[in-house]
Design a protein around this motif. Structure first.
Motif, PDB file in Angstrom:
ATOM      1  N   ARG A   1       0.621  -1.465  -0.288  1.00 24.02           N
ATOM      2  CA  ARG A   1      -0.012   0.025   0.552  1.00 24.02           C
ATOM      3  C   ARG A   1       1.146   1.727  -0.007  1.00 24.02           C
TER       4      ARG A   1
ATOM      5  N   ASN B   1      -8.018  11.892  -1.191  1.00 20.21           N
ATOM      6  CA  ASN B   1      -8.213  10.062  -0.323  1.00 20.21           C
ATOM      7  C   ASN B   1      -8.790   9.492  -0.901  1.00 20.21           C
TER       8      ASN B   1
ATOM      9  N   ARG C   1       1.817   6.938  -1.076  1.00 18.85           N
ATOM     10  CA  ARG C   1       1.399   5.831  -1.849  1.00 18.85           C
ATOM     11  C   ARG C   1       2.703   5.208  -3.337  1.00 18.85           C
TER      12      ARG C   1
ATOM     13  N   GLY D   1      -7.465   8.568   3.366  1.00 22.33           N
ATOM     14  CA  GLY D   1      -6.853   8.780   4.254  1.00 22.33           C
ATOM     15  C   GLY D   1      -5.649  10.649   4.762  1.00 22.33           C
TER      16      GLY D   1
ATOM     17  N   PRO E   1      -1.642  10.749   2.465  1.00 17.77           N
ATOM     18  CA  PRO E   1      -1.437   9.427   2.499  1.00 17.77           C
ATOM     19  C   PRO E   1       0.216   8.756   1.157  1.00 17.77           C
TER      20      PRO E   1
END
Length: 346
Positions: free
Chosen positions: A90, A240, A261, A242, A259
């Motif tokens: 992830r 989103n 990634r 996160g 986030p």
């Protein structure tokens, strides 16, 4: 043309994909040959738990062939050392940090890749499902422009002013500067600049592949906190789930958590000192050789470059010859600047 489009450049040694929004690059995906498939976003792997750190709520995983990742766990979900687990990547690894996995369940057998990550086009489709896909020379040009913009620090703001984006080890700092932005109402000018900065910052952070803590230093005083919060939520909505956004602080800054990634593009393209890597320069050289070769069918093409770049470029040139014919020569020139890439028909 408005809306989102996908550009896919299937090059020699790498595939580059770009999603544009209103003809401006919003996302850039670079997938290079030789990249560890177990560590690409979305890949699934069987992994062995090497060690467990209860104080960090983190397990360290062996994915096989030297690939490693970490697995955060919740109270009550502590894995057992030596156990086999199935995970999905992830967050890709970045400089000094391992990839982060998400637990899928138990696994058996040896550590190995179970399911490859989505291919570049499939990954781009997740951001622009019904967008038109453009390939060929136009896609190569768009990818070149996106790559150049992703590496810039200063970015112009629509209507005037600049945005400076500078990642550090702990966070990404963004500074908004009015510059030559004009207007008789100072408060309105600063408000418009800040709103434009939020929209541009969101696009550029996605383009650069940056996540984590972001500190945005706004211009002016007496900010309209509600308006800025509304604008920030809209600008960062595509990131989103996160995303967390804090209110404007007493010092005129806004904190945003995004986030992580993909690997930051600057890390993929550059060395630790910030200079372009030999691989990146080699890819640029081969693209220029390919363009020259396509423009001159049957012509002999010679490239001159730094010896280290030449060493990396030779296998790529061999692959290019397999596509366009054995008419490409690469010559190493000692003492030549690393960025001095010369391509000509001979």
């Amino acid at each position: 043309m408005s809306g989102r489009r996908i550009y896919l450049d299937r090059g020699i040694g790498e595939t580059r994909g770009v999603v544009t929004l209103d003809d401006r690059p919003e996302r850039l995906l670079i997938r290079r040959d030789g990249a560890e498939p177990r560590l690409i976003l979305g890949a699934r792997a069987a992994a062995r738990v090497q060690s467990v750190e209860p104080a960090l709520a983190t397990a360290f995983l062996d994915l096989g062939d030297g690939a490693q990742a970490i697995l955060p766990f919740k109270p009550g979900g502590r894995p057992v050392r030596g156990a086999m687990v199935e995970i999905e990547i992830r967050a890709e690894p970045r400089r000094g940090k391992l990839a982060i996995g998400r637990l899928i369940g138990e696994a058996a057998g040896a550590p190995r890749l179970l399911k490859a990550a989505p291919d570049p086009l499939e990954a781009l489709r997740a951001f622009a499902r019904d967008a038109e896909v453009v390939e060929g020379r136009e896609a190569r040009d768009v990818a070149d422009e996106a790559e150049a913009e992703a590496l810039e620090v200063l970015h112009p703001l629509p209507g005037g002013g600049t945005l400076a984006i500078e990642p550090t080890r702990a966070l990404t700092a963004i500074d908004v500067d009015l510059g030559e932005r004009k207007g008789s109402d100072a408060k309105r000018v600063t408000r418009q600049a800040n709103l434009a900065a939020l929209k541009e910052a969101a696009r550029l952070l996605r383009l650069k592949g940056l996540g984590g803590l972001v500190i945005l230093d706004l211009v002016g005083r007496g900010h309209d906190g509600n308006a800025l919060m509304t604008a920030a939520r809209a600008a960062f909505g595509p990131d989103n789930p996160g995303v967390a956004i804090g209110p404007v602080g007493r010092f005129g800054t806004m904190e945003i958590s995004l986030p992580r990634r993909i690997r930051p593009l600057a890390e993929l393209l550059c060395r630790e000192d910030g200079a372009l890597s030999d691989r990146t320069l080699a890819q640029r050289l081969v693209r220029r050789m390919q363009a020259e070769g396509e423009a001159n069918p049957g012509g002999r093409i010679e490239a001159v470059c730094d010896p280290d770049v030449a060493d990396v470029a030779r296998p790529l040139v061999e692959a290019l010859a397999g596509r366009l014919g054995a008419r490409f020569i690469i010559t190493a020139s000692v003492g030549r600047g690393r960025d001095a890439l010369e391509v000509a028909r001979t």
